[in-house]
Structure formats: structure tokens, C-alpha cells
Design a protein around this motif. Sequence first.
Motif, short mmCIF file in Angstrom:
data_model
loop_
_atom_site.label_atom_id
_atom_site.label_comp_id
_atom_site.label_asym_id
_atom_site.label_seq_id
_atom_site.Cartn_x
_atom_site.Cartn_y
_atom_site.Cartn_z
N GLU A 91 25.48 57.85 10.58
CA GLU A 91 26.59 57.23 9.85
C GLU A 91 27.64 58.27 9.47
N SER A 95 31.39 57.60 10.40
CA SER A 95 32.32 57.23 9.33
C SER A 95 33.19 58.38 8.84
N SER A 171 22.02 49.63 9.81
CA SER A 171 23.26 50.28 9.39
C SER A 171 24.45 49.33 9.48
N ARG A 172 25.00 49.00 8.34
CA ARG A 172 26.19 48.17 8.31
C ARG A 172 27.38 48.92 8.90
N VAL A 173 27.42 50.24 8.67
CA VAL A 173 28.51 51.06 9.21
C VAL A 173 28.58 50.93 10.73
N GLU A 176 29.37 47.15 11.89
CA GLU A 176 30.77 46.79 11.68
C GLU A 176 31.68 47.54 12.64
N GLY A 177 31.32 48.78 12.97
CA GLY A 177 32.11 49.54 13.93
C GLY A 177 32.10 48.90 15.31
#
Length: 213
Positions: A91, A95, A171-173, A176-177
Motif C-alpha cells: 500500500e 499510495s 486492501s481497500r487502497v 479502489e486503485g
Amino acid sequence: MTEIQNPTPHDAFELLMAGNQRFVSGAPEHPNQDAIRRTEIAPSQQPFAVLFGCSDSRLAAEIIFDRGLGDLFVVRTAGHVAGAEVLGSVEYAVSVLDAPLVVVLGHDSCGAIAAARAAADGGKVPGGFVRDVVERVTPSVLAARAAGRETDEGILAEHIEHTVDLLLERSRVLAEGVAAGRLGVVGLSYRLADGSAQLVASHGLDAAVPAAS
């Protein structure tokens, strides 16, 4: 070698696979491995890919993909098992460093998979923290068998796919990516004998994945 500024996920994937093709053919260019590059990236880094792979000594990422300093953000564990530290590292690269591609890299003759297969067949489970690694790989072995994937190649592909899915589920990161088109997450299977990396899972790219074995 011409580098791409601000590569898309597809650009990053093409860069990575082109390097692997050079390695396989025996014509590596060893880019970004000189003193100029070392000085250039000392203030900051902007890797074009995150590589989460097995710790096997035969899987040195910058060598098998013919890359250099600052190109790859590498995270490695035995059997590419993913815990909180791995997720946090991946992440961070996505990010904070804006890496557009995440790669899960597995390989044939993997000791962690072999140990998990033996354990699933009623064999002895290793002691110490090696046991934790084996226990995290075993669900992939069982899932492969349930799906009729009994070959070594099929079980390996299942474990790589499982790891890719786990990263996206936890992992939401990353999820969403991918959904926003900013990130690609792929799984590659590396063949030790010829040095080639084959695509087995793909999210956020238009790359074709071969039929499951």
C-alpha cells in the motif's frame, strides 16, 4: 533504453515483461545500474512496479526482469504469504510512491508449496514459524484440488491467484486503485529452468490470461 514518464498500469506491465524477455534471450541491458542513476534517485524514488514475490534465492527481481535502481519496489516472503507487513508495504508503494502496477510472483519447485502439499496429504508439518508459512499456503493447495487442478503448474497458479485475490480483498487502497483505472494487479508464474514469467492472473489490465490448467 527509452523510459516512460508516468507510466500507466499497462505501460508498467509492458516494461516489466520486456525486461523478462531480454533476460530469457540472454541479452540483458542492465538499465539504471550505474553511478548516474544512483545519484539521480538518491533524493527520492518512483518505482514503476511493486513486486511481491517468493523469497527463493533464484527469484532476484531486478535480474530476472532486467531492471535497476529505483525501478522496482520489492517485497518478498517464503511462498509469497501475505500478512499485515506485506499489505502495508504494498500500500505504501501504491499510495505514497504512486506505483501503477502490483505483481505477485510465484515460481515452480517452490518449497513452501511442496511442504503444504505434503501436509495436506497427512505428512509432518514443520515446526517453528515455518509452520505458519505452510499453513497459509495449504488453503491454496486444497482449493486447487477441489477445482481439479492436480498438476504442479495448476496448484502453483491457484496459489498465485489466491494471493492476488487476497491483496485485493484485504486492501481497500488496492481495490479502489484498480476500480479507478489507476492500478493493475497481476500474478506471474516464473519458470526456473528457462527464466520466463507467465501471466496467470490480471486485474485492471487488458492482458489475456491463458486458460487454467
